[in-house]
Structure formats: C-alpha cells, structure tokens
Design a protein around this motif. Structure first.
Motif, PDB file in Angstrom:
ATOM      1  N   GLU A  35      -9.247  57.471  34.341  1.00 42.25           N
ATOM      2  CA  GLU A  35     -10.406  56.630  34.659  1.00 42.25           C
ATOM      3  C   GLU A  35     -10.244  55.223  34.087  1.00 42.25           C
ATOM      4  O   GLU A  35     -10.572  54.242  34.748  1.00 42.25           O
ATOM      5  CB  GLU A  35     -11.694  57.274  34.125  1.00 42.25           C
ATOM      6  N   ALA A  36      -9.745  55.133  32.866  1.00 43.59           N
ATOM      7  CA  ALA A  36      -9.548  53.822  32.236  1.00 43.59           C
ATOM      8  C   ALA A  36      -8.484  53.017  32.982  1.00 43.59           C
ATOM      9  O   ALA A  36      -8.635  51.807  33.190  1.00 43.59           O
ATOM     10  CB  ALA A  36      -9.166  53.989  30.766  1.00 43.59           C
ATOM     11  N   ASN A  37      -7.410  53.694  33.397  1.00 50.42           N
ATOM     12  CA  ASN A  37      -6.373  53.005  34.171  1.00 50.42           C
ATOM     13  C   ASN A  37      -6.935  52.519  35.504  1.00 50.42           C
ATOM     14  O   ASN A  37      -6.643  51.405  35.944  1.00 50.42           O
ATOM     15  CB  ASN A  37      -5.165  53.908  34.391  1.00 50.42           C
ATOM     16  N   ALA A  38      -7.748  53.342  36.159  1.00 47.45           N
ATOM     17  CA  ALA A  38      -8.359  52.944  37.430  1.00 47.45           C
ATOM     18  C   ALA A  38      -9.237  51.713  37.230  1.00 47.45           C
ATOM     19  O   ALA A  38      -9.212  50.782  38.047  1.00 47.45           O
ATOM     20  CB  ALA A  38      -9.160  54.101  38.021  1.00 47.45           C
ATOM     21  N   ALA A  39     -10.001  51.700  36.155  1.00 49.47           N
ATOM     22  CA  ALA A  39     -10.865  50.545  35.865  1.00 49.47           C
ATOM     23  C   ALA A  39     -10.021  49.284  35.657  1.00 49.47           C
ATOM     24  O   ALA A  39     -10.400  48.193  36.122  1.00 49.47           O
ATOM     25  CB  ALA A  39     -11.732  50.833  34.636  1.00 49.47           C
ATOM     26  N   LYS A  40      -8.875  49.420  34.971  1.00 49.30           N
ATOM     27  CA  LYS A  40      -7.970  48.267  34.773  1.00 49.30           C
ATOM     28  C   LYS A  40      -7.478  47.728  36.114  1.00 49.30           C
ATOM     29  O   LYS A  40      -7.405  46.521  36.315  1.00 49.30           O
ATOM     30  CB  LYS A  40      -6.748  48.662  33.922  1.00 49.30           C
ATOM     31  N   ILE A  41      -7.130  48.632  37.009  1.00 48.73           N
ATOM     32  CA  ILE A  41      -6.625  48.217  38.316  1.00 48.73           C
ATOM     33  C   ILE A  41      -7.706  47.471  39.073  1.00 48.73           C
ATOM     34  O   ILE A  41      -7.471  46.373  39.594  1.00 48.73           O
ATOM     35  CB  ILE A  41      -6.126  49.443  39.122  1.00 48.73           C
ATOM     36  N   ILE A  42      -8.901  48.030  39.126  1.00 45.54           N
ATOM     37  CA  ILE A  42     -10.000  47.390  39.867  1.00 45.54           C
ATOM     38  C   ILE A  42     -10.305  46.024  39.278  1.00 45.54           C
ATOM     39  O   ILE A  42     -10.452  45.037  40.015  1.00 45.54           O
ATOM     40  CB  ILE A  42     -11.257  48.289  39.845  1.00 45.54           C
ATOM     41  N   GLU A  43     -10.374  45.944  37.970  1.00 42.64           N
ATOM     42  CA  GLU A  43     -10.678  44.653  37.311  1.00 42.64           C
ATOM     43  C   GLU A  43      -9.599  43.620  37.601  1.00 42.64           C
ATOM     44  O   GLU A  43      -9.887  42.463  37.917  1.00 42.64           O
ATOM     45  CB  GLU A  43     -10.828  44.865  35.799  1.00 42.64           C
ATOM     46  N   SER A  44      -8.344  44.026  37.518  1.00 43.94           N
ATOM     47  CA  SER A  44      -7.235  43.082  37.750  1.00 43.94           C
ATOM     48  C   SER A  44      -7.196  42.587  39.185  1.00 43.94           C
ATOM     49  O   SER A  44      -6.958  41.410  39.437  1.00 43.94           O
ATOM     50  CB  SER A  44      -5.900  43.749  37.410  1.00 43.94           C
ATOM     51  N   VAL A  45      -7.440  43.482  40.149  1.00 42.72           N
ATOM     52  CA  VAL A  45      -7.440  43.081  41.551  1.00 42.72           C
ATOM     53  C   VAL A  45      -8.640  42.179  41.847  1.00 42.72           C
ATOM     54  O   VAL A  45      -8.513  41.166  42.533  1.00 42.72           O
ATOM     55  CB  VAL A  45      -7.428  44.318  42.491  1.00 42.72           C
ATOM     56  N   SER A  46      -9.801  42.517  41.280  1.00 42.45           N
ATOM     57  CA  SER A  46     -11.007  41.706  41.492  1.00 42.45           C
ATOM     58  C   SER A  46     -10.820  40.286  40.984  1.00 42.45           C
ATOM     59  O   SER A  46     -11.286  39.331  41.598  1.00 42.45           O
ATOM     60  CB  SER A  46     -12.208  42.346  40.797  1.00 42.45           C
ATOM     61  N   SER A  47     -10.123  40.124  39.871  1.00 42.24           N
ATOM     62  CA  SER A  47      -9.926  38.787  39.317  1.00 42.24           C
ATOM     63  C   SER A  47      -8.919  37.973  40.140  1.00 42.24           C
ATOM     64  O   SER A  47      -8.892  36.751  40.056  1.00 42.24           O
ATOM     65  CB  SER A  47      -9.467  38.873  37.861  1.00 42.24           C
ATOM     66  N   LYS A  48      -8.096  38.660  40.948  1.00 39.13           N
ATOM     67  CA  LYS A  48      -7.118  37.977  41.813  1.00 39.13           C
ATOM     68  C   LYS A  48      -7.738  37.463  43.099  1.00 39.13           C
ATOM     69  O   LYS A  48      -7.231  36.554  43.732  1.00 39.13           O
ATOM     70  CB  LYS A  48      -5.976  38.934  42.197  1.00 39.13           C
ATOM     71  N   VAL A  49      -8.852  38.093  43.511  1.00 40.20           N
ATOM     72  CA  VAL A  49      -9.453  37.755  44.804  1.00 40.20           C
ATOM     73  C   VAL A  49     -10.302  36.506  44.687  1.00 40.20           C
ATOM     74  O   VAL A  49     -10.952  36.234  43.780  1.00 40.20           O
ATOM     75  CB  VAL A  49     -10.306  38.947  45.337  1.00 40.20           C
TER      76      VAL A  49
END
Length: 191
Positions: A177-191
């Motif tokens: 779950e923590a890894n998934a949250a990292k992925i979502i946060e990182s992609v969101s900051s790229k958009v």
C-alpha cells in the motif's frame, strides 16, 4: 494520463497495478493477460513457438488494443502492467507512450533474483525446468549459472528502464500500500 508500470520480471507490476487501479477507480490491464485473451496462448508459448519477433508482434497488438480501449473509455485512464521485456519492443513502447506515463519499479537485485530463480526446478537428470526464456536462451547448466545470467541481464535491463522511465520508484521494504501511494504521488506531481 494512464500509469504504465515497467520493470524486471516479478518486481510487483501486477500487484501494484491492481492496488493503484482500485485507489484511482480506473481499469487495470496486464499486457500479458491481454496477449493471452487475444491469442489463447501465454507469452511464453508465443515466444517458444514464434521467437522474439513473433512475441513482440503479439505484444504490440495487445498495446494497440489497449490504446483503442482506453481512448474510447469514459475515463480515458487506466493502469497498465507491462511484461518485463517490453523495454526491448520499440513499437509497443511507442503505442503506450501515447496514453501514459512510464513508471519504472526499481527492485533490489537480490529480491528480483530470488523471485525469478525460485520458479526453477531441477529434474532428476539435472535438466533445469521452468526457466524464464531470457535465461534459457543462454543455456544455463545449473541454478548457479542461471543466477549469473540473471545478474548480467538485471544490470542491462536496469539501465534501459531508467532511460525509458518518466518516473522511477524504488520499491522498498515498505508495504504494498505504501509503495502504491508513492507511485500515485510521484505520477501526480509529474502531470
């Protein structure tokens, strides 16, 4: 934009993809599953029967199918887990680049090696069974040989994934779950 997960075999692309798709309420696709649905054969069967070229063609067709499906969906977003070898398939990558952000899930070699090599078994005559195609084509004679082949393969692939990625996520010992949250946060900051 869709999230396209890439990385070495068994790095967690499908697991993370399912978690992220639920969190974002978007569809999840695995290119290997799409290939099977389209052909009735596993990627390994296609690779064995048709070689790398035949497999890459099937992989490209699966990506074209996903492009069309996502473009005509209401959300126009999805999470896609790719096969470990997609980094060597320029045509498939070009298709996916049109719909999403490439996220490289970097996994420590010791973990990736363990996950890949645990599937290999040794027959009574010493023949290695269930060896991934990328290792089998180098004709390992033992599990130790397979581990050496995997090491070289891992180093080569890591460089390729890093060059292709829009986002790199270190898959730590954190929870899924923590890894998934990292992925979502990182992609969101790229958009």
């Amino acid at each position: 934009m869709s999230i396209i997960l890439m990385g070495i075999k068994h790095c967690g692309k499908s697991t993370q993809g399912r978690i992220i798709s639920k969190k974002l309420s978007v569809p999840f696709f695995d290119t290997d599953d799409v290939i099977f649905e389209m052909t009735g054969k596993t990627p390994r069967q296609i690779y064995t029967e048709l070689g790398n070229e035949g497999f890459q063609e099937a992989e490209e067709k699966a990506c074209l199918f996903l492009l069309e499906k996502i473009n005509f969906s209401a959300e126009k977003n999805a999470v896609i887990a790719t096969g470990g070898g997609i980094c060597g398939n320029k045509k498939a990558l070009d298709v996916l680049k049109k719909i999403g952000t490439f996220v490289f899930l970097r996994t420590p070699e010791r973990i990736a090696s363990f996950r890949v090599l645990r599937e290999i078994s040794v027959a009574q005559d010493g023949t290695l069974l269930n060896v991934p195609a990328f290792i089998a084509k180098k004709n390992p004679r033992s599990v130790a040989d397979a581990k050496k082949i995997f090491h070289n393969f891992f180093i080569e692939r890591e460089c390729i994934y890093e060059q292709l990625a829009d986002v790199v996520i270190d898959m730590s010992s954190s929870s899924k779950e923590a890894n998934a949250a990292k992925i979502i946060e990182s992609v969101s900051s790229k958009v």
